[in-house]
Every structure is written in C-alpha cells, then in structure tokens.
Design an enzyme around this catalytic site. Structure first.
Site, PDB file in Angstrom:
ATOM      1  N   THR A 284      66.098  52.445  44.756  1.00 18.73           N
ATOM      2  CA  THR A 284      65.288  51.232  44.718  1.00 18.73           C
ATOM      3  C   THR A 284      64.749  50.903  43.330  1.00 18.73           C
ATOM      4  O   THR A 284      64.075  49.898  43.153  1.00 18.73           O
ATOM      5  CB  THR A 284      64.100  51.368  45.690  1.00 18.73           C
ATOM      6  OG1 THR A 284      63.359  52.533  45.341  1.00 18.73           O
ATOM      7  CG2 THR A 284      64.579  51.472  47.134  1.00 18.73           C
ATOM      8  N   CYS A 285      65.045  51.733  42.348  1.00 22.83           N
ATOM      9  CA  CYS A 285      64.528  51.561  40.983  1.00 22.83           C
ATOM     10  C   CYS A 285      65.420  50.585  40.206  1.00 22.83           C
ATOM     11  O   CYS A 285      66.619  50.824  40.035  1.00 22.83           O
ATOM     12  CB  CYS A 285      64.480  52.919  40.289  1.00 22.83           C
ATOM     13  SG  CYS A 285      64.021  52.842  38.547  1.00 22.83           S
ATOM     14  N   ASP A 286      64.824  49.500  39.728  1.00 27.86           N
ATOM     15  CA  ASP A 286      65.585  48.496  38.975  1.00 27.86           C
ATOM     16  C   ASP A 286      66.186  49.070  37.701  1.00 27.86           C
ATOM     17  O   ASP A 286      67.319  48.760  37.346  1.00 27.86           O
ATOM     18  CB  ASP A 286      64.692  47.298  38.616  1.00 27.86           C
ATOM     19  CG  ASP A 286      64.336  46.448  39.822  1.00 27.86           C
ATOM     20  OD1 ASP A 286      65.069  46.510  40.833  1.00 27.86           O
ATOM     21  OD2 ASP A 286      63.329  45.722  39.750  1.00 27.86           O
TER      22      ASP A 286
ATOM     23  N   ARG B 111      69.236  51.059  38.513  1.00 31.44           N
ATOM     24  CA  ARG B 111      70.370  50.173  38.843  1.00 31.44           C
ATOM     25  C   ARG B 111      70.982  49.564  37.589  1.00 31.44           C
ATOM     26  O   ARG B 111      72.200  49.467  37.478  1.00 31.44           O
ATOM     27  CB  ARG B 111      69.922  49.086  39.817  1.00 31.44           C
ATOM     28  CG  ARG B 111      69.713  49.626  41.223  1.00 31.44           C
ATOM     29  CD  ARG B 111      69.525  48.520  42.194  1.00 31.44           C
ATOM     30  NE  ARG B 111      68.152  48.058  42.135  1.00 31.44           N
ATOM     31  CZ  ARG B 111      67.476  47.606  43.172  1.00 31.44           C
ATOM     32  NH1 ARG B 111      68.049  47.514  44.346  1.00 31.44           N
ATOM     33  NH2 ARG B 111      66.230  47.218  43.043  1.00 31.44           N
TER      34      ARG B 111
END
Length: 104
Positions: free
Chosen positions: A8-10, A13
C-alpha cells in the site's frame, strides 16, 4: 534484486515500477528476514525506523525505547521504505541517491 516494503506504500510502488526486474516482498505479510533486518540495521542504524510515521507517533515512550529490530518485527510499518537488496548491497528509501545507483 529484492524490494522489501508495503503493497500500500506509494513510494514502494514507484520504486517497483522503476525497477522492472525487482522481486517485491511485503513485509507485513512475509515479514523481513532476520538476517536482512540485522544487516540493514548495521548499515543504516536509527534511519531504518521511520520516526515520522503515524505508527511511531502512536507508540508509548516505553515502546519507542525498545530494540529497533524487535520494534520492526512487531510493527513492520515502522520501517523506512523501501529497503532494496541488490545482490547484497542495501539501499534505504527511494531518494535521488538510490535512484542514481540503481537506475544507471
């Protein structure tokens, strides 16, 4: 190359997208291998723990005083992300220095 982070970490990603050949390991579900955690702590010290995270702010003073490796085992989201293992060389975060080293 292995990228340790959270799905979930931008930032994780972005790094994963840029590093097309990286294998992703979610530290929340897979955990961070103890030998990798020790090596990262030896290399980066206190910088390995993200003291600006909401998880950190929610900890008591007693929790914050614990051994960083134990804290990361109990609270994987506390780790500064991503942690990248490129054939034994560790990189922390996705700053310009890491990008320059891995994308050239």
């Amino acid at each position: 190359m292995i990228l340790y982070g959270l799905k979930t970490c931008d930032t994780c990603r972005k790094a994963l997208k840029s590093l097309g050949n990286a294998e992703f390991r979610d530290i929340r579900t897979d955990g961070l291998p103890k030998e990798v955690a020790r090596a990262a702590h030896d290399r980066f010290g206190a910088a390995l723990v993200n003291r600006q995270s909401t998880t950190w702010r929610g900890l008591s003073d007693a929790e914050r005083a614990r051994n960083p490796l134990e804290l990361l085992a109990d609270y994987p989201a506390l780790m500064k992300r991503p942690l990248i293992d490129d054939a034994g060389t560790l990189y922390l975060g996705w700053g310009r220095d890491t990008q320059a080293a891995l994308l050239e």
